[in-house]
Design a protein around this motif. Structure first.
Motif: not given
Ligand code: C2O
Ligand code: CU
Length: 455
Positions: A31-46
């Motif tokens: 829901s926000s960039a901040d909480s995403a920063s400590d989550a493992p990122g999803i793969e870049l959608p091509m």
């Protein structure tokens, strides 16, 4: 908390056969960039490439269909728009000199057009709604043009622009040249800015330009990750498709190699590389590192606050540097006369945004001579930045507040800072009536647009 959505479906006939069918664009629904920063990122959608339906060598034929699309961004679902069942739309790839034919079909319940931002297309193919009749609902139009210059471009509607782009109608165009090295990866990153969805204003969900609250999406995902294998080379083409938000990119381990109109005259550091809405910037990745943006606003440039991660690039080692044919040209001399002056003003409590005191469509057409050098001066008298964009041409930047760029700089969209003056050198070699406007799309929709006639 993190979920994954698949936002792409094949809503369209013919989409199921062939390479252009999107597989999926997984969206990180944090829901926000901040909480995403400590989550493992999803793969870049091509972003899938549009399928070339023409077997001939110097011809590219694409089927492009605008339609409604159920989208999900940053954990919020909404009824948006897309091309060929996806947003961003498919990347159109061609080689310099190719004839590109786009068979466009409008499945929306409203009129639209497709504009080819940054390309010198014939005037009748420019998708500027006031010249061509727009493409009505359930109708089609065949766009055709020759791509004469390598670089990174993009396409979007030029009808109810702010809203239609905001809802998801945009895609990239890559024009390659045999003179440039072919990297292992040639990746498009389409950036968009996302603000909290407002049910009272369902058509404008990305408007607030406050860089503190905006969430950036990269190919529709928040803070995705790309794994670069050891020794592989990568050219990354970044497009700012946001309506109103700027980025100032920092990328340790990369060099800045290209701008709006192809390769730069010389490579530059990938530090504080500003993209106004509409701008493109190309990079070569030399070692995996994080792509981030400093906080940057149209109300005065860089601002306080921690920078934001846009893309995590992971990997073990160095890549092989490629040999780009940078021309090394220096900036042309300013002849010190001016053919056309554009003064940007307005806003605040005054309502309309103005060019030379006029608001679209009640504007005076400026006329310049075909195939002659035209010097344009853009003065910004207002209290916000404005990215100046001219259709159908590329121009050279002669100076910004009297200072010439160190190397020759070609563009189609140039940010003009508050109280700044930019001087441009234009070879007006494409006949017709061309739109000139601010690429903050709310400004464009509220008057900040005019016509430059080349004949
Ligand atoms: Cu990308 Cu007239 O615009
Ligand atoms: Cu503006």
């Amino acid at each position: 908390m993190q979920h994954s959505f698949v936002i792409v479906a094949c809503f369209i006939a013919g989409c199921e056969d062939g390479d252009s069918a999107p597989d999926s664009l997984a969206v990180d629904a944090t829901s926000s960039a901040d909480s995403a920063s400590d989550a493992p990122g999803i793969e870049l959608p091509m972003i899938p490439d549009a399928e070339d339906l023409d077997p001939q060598e110097n011809a590219v034929r694409i089927s492009l269909i605008a339609d409604e699309l159920e989208r999900s961004v940053a954990g919020q679902s909404f009824a948006g728009f897309g091309y060929n069942g996806m947003s961003p739309g498919p990347t159109i790839r061609a080689n310099v000199g190719d004839t590109v034919t786009v068979e466009f079909v409008n499945m929306l319940e409203e009129s639209t057009t497709v504009h080819w931002h940054g390309l010198s297309v014939p005037n009748a193919m420019d998708g500027a709604a006031w010249i061509d009749a727009p493409v009505p609902a359930e109708a089609g139009f065949t766009y055709q043009f020759v791509v004469d210059h390598p670089g990174t471009y993009w396409y979007h509607p030029h009808m109810d622009v702010s809203r239609q782009v905001d809802l998801g109608l945009y895609g990239a165009i890559v024009v390659s040249s045999p003179d440039e090295p072919a990297p292992d990866h040639d990746i498009v990153l389409m950036l968009d800015a996302w603000a909290e969805y407002d049910e009272n204003d369902p058509d404008h969900h990305q408007l607030p330009p406050d860089p503190e609250t905006v969430v950036w999406t990269v190919n529709g995902a928040v803070q995705p990750t790309f794994a670069l294998e050891d020794g592989q080379s990568a050219r990354v083409r970044v497009v700012n498709a946001s309506n109103t938000s700027y980025v100032a990119l920092d990328w340790a381990g990369a060099i800045w190699i290209g701008g709006d109109q192809g390769l730069l005259a010389a490579a530059a550091p990938a530090q504080s590389v500003v993209l106004a809405p509409g701008n493109r910037r190309d990079f070569e990745v030399l070692a995996p590192a994080t792509l981030s943006t400093a906080l940057w606003t149209s109300a005065g440039g860089s601002t306080l606050g921690a920078s934001r991660t846009l893309l995590e690039m992971v990997g073990t080692g160095e890549t092989t540097a490629l040999d780009w044919p940078f021309p090394g040209t220096t900036t042309s001399l300013d002849p010190a006369y001016t053919d056309v002056v554009y003064v940007f003003s307005g806003g605040g409590g005054q309502g309309d945004w103005l060019i030379n005191g006029e608001a679209w469509p009640n504007v005076t057409t400026e006329t310049v001579s075909l195939d002659e050098i035209t010097i344009i001066e853009v003065r910004n008298l207002s209290e916000t930045h404005h990215p100046f964009h001219l259709h159908g041409h590329r121009f050279e930047v002669l100076s910004i507040d009297g200072v010439a760029p160190a190397i020759a700089t070609f563009a189609d969209t140039i940010d003009v800072a508050i109280r700044s003056t930019v001087r441009l050198r234009l070879l007006a070699n494409n006949p017709g009536d061309w739109l000139v406007h601010c690429h903050l799309l709310g400004h464009e929709d509220n008057g900040m647009m005019g016509i430059l006639r080349v004949n």
